[in-house]
Design an enzyme around this catalytic site. Structure first.
Site, PDB file in Angstrom:
ATOM      1  N   ASP A   8     -20.605  29.618 -21.936  1.00 18.31           N
ATOM      2  CA  ASP A   8     -20.520  28.219 -22.145  1.00 18.31           C
ATOM      3  C   ASP A   8     -19.868  27.771 -20.800  1.00 18.31           C
ATOM      4  O   ASP A   8     -18.469  28.342 -20.559  1.00 18.31           O
ATOM      5  CB  ASP A   8     -19.097  27.812 -23.473  1.00 18.31           C
ATOM      6  CG  ASP A   8     -18.767  27.172 -23.610  1.00 18.31           C
ATOM      7  OD1 ASP A   8     -19.364  25.620 -23.554  1.00 18.31           O
ATOM      8  OD2 ASP A   8     -17.378  27.014 -24.043  1.00 18.31           O
ATOM      9  N   GLU A  67     -25.550  26.545 -21.950  1.00 18.96           N
ATOM     10  CA  GLU A  67     -25.032  24.839 -22.523  1.00 18.96           C
ATOM     11  C   GLU A  67     -25.470  24.286 -21.754  1.00 18.96           C
ATOM     12  O   GLU A  67     -24.947  24.316 -20.272  1.00 18.96           O
ATOM     13  CB  GLU A  67     -23.820  25.195 -23.100  1.00 18.96           C
ATOM     14  CG  GLU A  67     -23.179  23.820 -23.683  1.00 18.96           C
ATOM     15  CD  GLU A  67     -22.774  23.314 -24.617  1.00 18.96           C
ATOM     16  OE1 GLU A  67     -22.036  22.686 -24.597  1.00 18.96           O
ATOM     17  OE2 GLU A  67     -21.544  24.113 -24.724  1.00 18.96           O
ATOM     18  N   ASP A 139     -14.458  29.689 -26.510  1.00 23.76           N
ATOM     19  CA  ASP A 139     -15.857  29.517 -25.734  1.00 23.76           C
ATOM     20  C   ASP A 139     -16.310  31.184 -25.230  1.00 23.76           C
ATOM     21  O   ASP A 139     -17.343  30.398 -25.517  1.00 23.76           O
ATOM     22  CB  ASP A 139     -14.520  30.343 -24.119  1.00 23.76           C
ATOM     23  CG  ASP A 139     -13.654  28.672 -24.332  1.00 23.76           C
ATOM     24  OD1 ASP A 139     -14.873  27.295 -24.067  1.00 23.76           O
ATOM     25  OD2 ASP A 139     -12.302  28.254 -24.274  1.00 23.76           O
TER      26      ASP A 139
END
Length: 173
Positions: A8, A67, A139
């Site tokens: 991420d 992502e 996260d």
């Protein structure tokens, strides 16, 4: 058996999550955050790159998923986030890993069942699915969700008789 590193990306905090997959089982190997300490963007990008290289050395993943960024609060934030993604992708390609990209909606849908899930819902489902004693920090949970999404997408394509490289992987070479 596959070991998947999910990321991420962020210019200040980059989450990572590592899972091992065999058959229908997913096993938690590790997760955490790379917190950059410098105010200078080039130094932060190097910290992200170096941190992910160390994680790759430690866990020896065979697959890498990240992502895909589609929006940010402003143009400057979007540029910094894109550069953080770039540092992460370069770390993966230097290690010879294939790179898969997923949108936030795809990730949430794979883990929670709806693309509109809140962060707390993602954390809860990651905790439940990986049988963790506590919810990971946001996260890290997002990064684990990226890895889980990659695994589910790969398994679905294989089950349908397709090849996992079709429409799923973004290869950088």
């Amino acid at each position: 058996m596959a070991i998947i590193l999910g990321v991420d990306p962020g210019s200040r905090i980059t989450g990572y999550g590592v899972i091992q997959c065999q058959g229908r089982h997913q096993l938690y190997l590790g997760s955490g955050c790379i917190r950059t300490s410098s105010d200078e963007l080039p130094d932060r990008l190097k910290q992200i790159f170096d941190g992910l290289q160390e994680i790759i050395r430690q866990y020896q993943p065979s697959q890498f998923a990240i992502e895909r960024v589609f929006m940010a609060k402003n143009a400057d934030s979007a540029l910094k986030l894109g550069q953080a993604r770039g540092a992460a992708i370069v770390a993966a390609t230097v290690a010879g890993l294939p790179v898969a990209e997923y949108s936030a909606t795809q990730i949430k849908n794979a883990v929670v069942g709806t693309g509109r899930a809140q962060k707390a819902q993602v954390q809860h489902m990651v905790q439940q699915m990986l049988k963790l004693p506590a919810a990971p920090q946001a996260d890290a949970a997002d990064a684990l969700a990226v890895a889980m999404c990659h695994y589910h997408t790969h398994q679905s394509l294989v089950a349908l008789g397709g090849r996992a490289s079709v429409r799923t992987y973004g290869r950088y070479r």
